[in-house]
Motif scaffolding. Sequence first.
Motif, PDB file in Angstrom:
ATOM      1  N   GLN A 178      -1.849  30.629 -25.603  1.00  0.00           N
ATOM      2  CA  GLN A 178      -0.516  30.776 -25.026  1.00  0.00           C
ATOM      3  C   GLN A 178      -0.677  30.619 -23.515  1.00  0.00           C
ATOM      4  O   GLN A 178      -1.125  31.522 -22.818  1.00  0.00           O
ATOM      5  N   LEU A 179      -0.303  29.452 -23.014  1.00  0.00           N
ATOM      6  CA  LEU A 179      -0.625  29.107 -21.637  1.00  0.00           C
ATOM      7  C   LEU A 179       0.031  30.032 -20.621  1.00  0.00           C
ATOM      8  O   LEU A 179      -0.536  30.301 -19.554  1.00  0.00           O
ATOM      9  N   LYS A 180       1.218  30.555 -20.919  1.00  0.00           N
ATOM     10  CA  LYS A 180       1.919  31.382 -19.943  1.00  0.00           C
ATOM     11  C   LYS A 180       1.175  32.685 -19.633  1.00  0.00           C
ATOM     12  O   LYS A 180       1.481  33.348 -18.641  1.00  0.00           O
ATOM     13  N   THR A 181       0.233  33.049 -20.464  1.00  0.00           N
ATOM     14  CA  THR A 181      -0.539  34.266 -20.215  1.00  0.00           C
ATOM     15  C   THR A 181      -1.745  34.013 -19.314  1.00  0.00           C
ATOM     16  O   THR A 181      -2.454  34.960 -18.963  1.00  0.00           O
ATOM     17  N   LEU A 182      -1.987  32.753 -18.921  1.00  0.00           N
ATOM     18  CA  LEU A 182      -3.175  32.393 -18.154  1.00  0.00           C
ATOM     19  C   LEU A 182      -2.811  32.012 -16.727  1.00  0.00           C
ATOM     20  O   LEU A 182      -1.700  31.533 -16.458  1.00  0.00           O
ATOM     21  N   GLY A 183      -3.764  32.202 -15.822  1.00  0.00           N
ATOM     22  CA  GLY A 183      -3.598  31.748 -14.455  1.00  0.00           C
ATOM     23  C   GLY A 183      -3.865  30.262 -14.321  1.00  0.00           C
ATOM     24  O   GLY A 183      -4.228  29.578 -15.294  1.00  0.00           O
ATOM     25  N   TRP A 184      -3.723  29.751 -13.074  1.00  0.00           N
ATOM     26  CA  TRP A 184      -3.817  28.315 -12.855  1.00  0.00           C
ATOM     27  C   TRP A 184      -5.169  27.758 -13.284  1.00  0.00           C
ATOM     28  O   TRP A 184      -5.228  26.730 -13.983  1.00  0.00           O
ATOM     29  N   SER A 185      -6.254  28.366 -12.884  1.00  0.00           N
ATOM     30  CA  SER A 185      -7.578  27.795 -13.171  1.00  0.00           C
ATOM     31  C   SER A 185      -7.858  27.770 -14.670  1.00  0.00           C
ATOM     32  O   SER A 185      -8.426  26.798 -15.188  1.00  0.00           O
ATOM     33  N   ASP A 186      -7.455  28.821 -15.386  1.00  0.00           N
ATOM     34  CA  ASP A 186      -7.672  28.834 -16.836  1.00  0.00           C
ATOM     35  C   ASP A 186      -6.765  27.829 -17.539  1.00  0.00           C
ATOM     36  O   ASP A 186      -7.179  27.169 -18.503  1.00  0.00           O
ATOM     37  N   GLN A 187      -5.543  27.705 -17.056  1.00  0.00           N
ATOM     38  CA  GLN A 187      -4.663  26.688 -17.640  1.00  0.00           C
ATOM     39  C   GLN A 187      -5.228  25.285 -17.384  1.00  0.00           C
ATOM     40  O   GLN A 187      -5.241  24.439 -18.282  1.00  0.00           O
ATOM     41  N   ALA A 188      -5.681  25.051 -16.174  1.00  0.00           N
ATOM     42  CA  ALA A 188      -6.231  23.728 -15.853  1.00  0.00           C
ATOM     43  C   ALA A 188      -7.449  23.427 -16.727  1.00  0.00           C
ATOM     44  O   ALA A 188      -7.636  22.285 -17.176  1.00  0.00           O
ATOM     45  N   HIS A 189      -8.279  24.426 -16.974  1.00  0.00           N
ATOM     46  CA  HIS A 189      -9.443  24.207 -17.845  1.00  0.00           C
ATOM     47  C   HIS A 189      -8.995  23.845 -19.254  1.00  0.00           C
ATOM     48  O   HIS A 189      -9.528  22.899 -19.863  1.00  0.00           O
ATOM     49  N   GLU A 190      -8.039  24.578 -19.791  1.00  0.00           N
ATOM     50  CA  GLU A 190      -7.568  24.313 -21.156  1.00  0.00           C
ATOM     51  C   GLU A 190      -6.899  22.948 -21.263  1.00  0.00           C
ATOM     52  O   GLU A 190      -7.091  22.231 -22.244  1.00  0.00           O
ATOM     53  N   ILE A 191      -6.120  22.579 -20.257  1.00  0.00           N
ATOM     54  CA  ILE A 191      -5.333  21.342 -20.313  1.00  0.00           C
ATOM     55  C   ILE A 191      -6.171  20.120 -19.978  1.00  0.00           C
ATOM     56  O   ILE A 191      -6.040  19.063 -20.624  1.00  0.00           O
ATOM     57  N   CYS A 192      -7.033  20.243 -18.976  1.00  0.00           N
ATOM     58  CA  CYS A 192      -7.752  19.083 -18.444  1.00  0.00           C
ATOM     59  C   CYS A 192      -9.199  18.981 -18.921  1.00  0.00           C
ATOM     60  O   CYS A 192      -9.816  17.921 -18.778  1.00  0.00           O
ATOM     61  N   GLY A 193      -9.735  20.071 -19.457  1.00  0.00           N
ATOM     62  CA  GLY A 193     -11.175  20.137 -19.683  1.00  0.00           C
ATOM     63  C   GLY A 193     -11.726  19.222 -20.752  1.00  0.00           C
ATOM     64  O   GLY A 193     -12.939  18.970 -20.771  1.00  0.00           O
ATOM     65  N   ASP A 194     -10.892  18.737 -21.666  1.00  0.00           N
ATOM     66  CA  ASP A 194     -11.413  17.865 -22.731  1.00  0.00           C
ATOM     67  C   ASP A 194     -10.910  16.433 -22.624  1.00  0.00           C
ATOM     68  O   ASP A 194     -11.123  15.627 -23.531  1.00  0.00           O
ATOM     69  N   LEU A 195     -10.258  16.072 -21.524  1.00  0.00           N
ATOM     70  CA  LEU A 195      -9.708  14.719 -21.407  1.00  0.00           C
ATOM     71  C   LEU A 195     -10.808  13.664 -21.410  1.00  0.00           C
ATOM     72  O   LEU A 195     -10.662  12.599 -22.012  1.00  0.00           O
ATOM     73  N   GLY A 196     -11.920  13.951 -20.734  1.00  0.00           N
ATOM     74  CA  GLY A 196     -13.042  13.013 -20.737  1.00  0.00           C
ATOM     75  C   GLY A 196     -13.640  12.843 -22.112  1.00  0.00           C
ATOM     76  O   GLY A 196     -14.025  11.730 -22.507  1.00  0.00           O
ATOM     77  N   ASP A 197     -13.735  13.943 -22.877  1.00  0.00           N
ATOM     78  CA  ASP A 197     -14.264  13.854 -24.242  1.00  0.00           C
ATOM     79  C   ASP A 197     -13.336  13.028 -25.126  1.00  0.00           C
ATOM     80  O   ASP A 197     -13.795  12.180 -25.909  1.00  0.00           O
ATOM     81  N   LEU A 198     -12.037  13.256 -25.026  1.00  0.00           N
ATOM     82  CA  LEU A 198     -11.093  12.484 -25.830  1.00  0.00           C
ATOM     83  C   LEU A 198     -11.174  10.997 -25.491  1.00  0.00           C
ATOM     84  O   LEU A 198     -11.102  10.143 -26.385  1.00  0.00           O
ATOM     85  N   GLN A 199     -11.362  10.696 -24.221  1.00  0.00           N
ATOM     86  CA  GLN A 199     -11.523   9.291 -23.829  1.00  0.00           C
ATOM     87  C   GLN A 199     -12.800   8.713 -24.419  1.00  0.00           C
ATOM     88  O   GLN A 199     -12.818   7.581 -24.917  1.00  0.00           O
ATOM     89  N   SER A 200     -13.886   9.502 -24.387  1.00  0.00           N
ATOM     90  CA  SER A 200     -15.158   9.025 -24.935  1.00  0.00           C
ATOM     91  C   SER A 200     -15.072   8.809 -26.442  1.00  0.00           C
ATOM     92  O   SER A 200     -15.594   7.818 -26.972  1.00  0.00           O
ATOM     93  N   TRP A 201     -14.396   9.697 -27.150  1.00  0.00           N
ATOM     94  CA  TRP A 201     -14.328   9.613 -28.609  1.00  0.00           C
ATOM     95  C   TRP A 201     -13.337   8.553 -29.082  1.00  0.00           C
ATOM     96  O   TRP A 201     -13.572   7.915 -30.114  1.00  0.00           O
ATOM     97  N   TYR A 202     -12.233   8.352 -28.345  1.00  0.00           N
ATOM     98  CA  TYR A 202     -11.139   7.529 -28.856  1.00  0.00           C
ATOM     99  C   TYR A 202     -10.761   6.350 -27.965  1.00  0.00           C
ATOM    100  O   TYR A 202      -9.826   5.631 -28.274  1.00  0.00           O
ATOM    101  N   GLY A 203     -11.485   6.153 -26.869  1.00  0.00           N
ATOM    102  CA  GLY A 203     -11.345   4.917 -26.118  1.00  0.00           C
ATOM    103  C   GLY A 203     -10.338   4.910 -24.995  1.00  0.00           C
ATOM    104  O   GLY A 203     -10.357   3.994 -24.175  1.00  0.00           O
ATOM    105  N   SER A 204      -9.458   5.908 -24.926  1.00  0.00           N
ATOM    106  CA  SER A 204      -8.447   5.947 -23.865  1.00  0.00           C
ATOM    107  C   SER A 204      -8.248   7.385 -23.403  1.00  0.00           C
ATOM    108  O   SER A 204      -8.236   8.319 -24.225  1.00  0.00           O
TER     109      SER A 204
END
Length: 303
Positions: A178-204
């Motif tokens: 539940q993102l509203k319970t988290l601060g900026w840094s934790d939200q950024a980690h949850e939202i942005c932290g796997d974008l590189g992996d998704l690009q590596s696995w699926y090409g975009s």
Amino acid sequence: MPSRLWITLFAAIALIVGSVGIASAIPTDAQAGSHNDTEVLGARLVSPVAHQVSISTLPSTTTPSTTTTTTTTTTTTTAPGPATLRPGPLAQPSPATPVTFSETTPEIDRVPTTDKVIFLGIDDGLVRDPGVLALLRQERVPVTLFLVRQPALDGQEYFRALQQAGATIQAHTIHHPQLKTLGWSDQAHEICGDLGDLQSWYGSRPTLFRPPYGEWNETTRSAVHSCGLRALILWRGATNDGRLDLIGGPDFHPGDILLMHFRTDLLENLQLVFARARAQGYKIGRLEDYLGTGPAHPMFTPR
């Protein structure tokens, strides 16, 4: 000894000597120098000894299965990729011009269009039903998959197959909090932290983000914007247990975005949505093309 007996004895000796000579003139299997027997696909073939038979041509078993010699020619072909597929009749063509937004990183529950088109977003990825893959291969409509990290990792083969059938992979956090319970840094980690992996696995690299439970705040918007995601995707209708609930009544409205999930009822829910769309004269659009966020999908790219 009588002369008749001597004559009989000499004849017997001559016969024995001749038989030995004839036998010595016939080669055994080990001595044969002109032919060799090789068993291929259960059939006995006679071939010159000088011809070497490759091990790769021999059968995995020597149990005869046929008495007919069969010649097989193997041709290597390239499996068709997304670019060889065509959209199905229920798929909406890509718009000539994407919609425009005055706001940076907007939240969107419907696309502002007058086209009779709806958009499907399928979340999480926990249940990977082969029946869903078969249906989407049959219909060849665009869908947007908002995947949580672990199912995206575990289900790569399945989701790549869905990509070929018309799906695009987008972001949905690492752990589904539940993102509203988290601060900026934790939200950024949850939202942005796997974008590189998704690009590596699926090409975009993903360009869109759907917040878990539809919960977000301005901190969420800031974190989404910080890693280059273009919009927060919400919904105007949802499916559950073979039921479709829409804001404003039973009818679709142009641009409606639907919420669906990779659950055991997804196949039933997709069939319901497709039937409703056909009955009401709607088609399924590609969210990324209408919003102009990419990435492009070969199946829906004009040629």
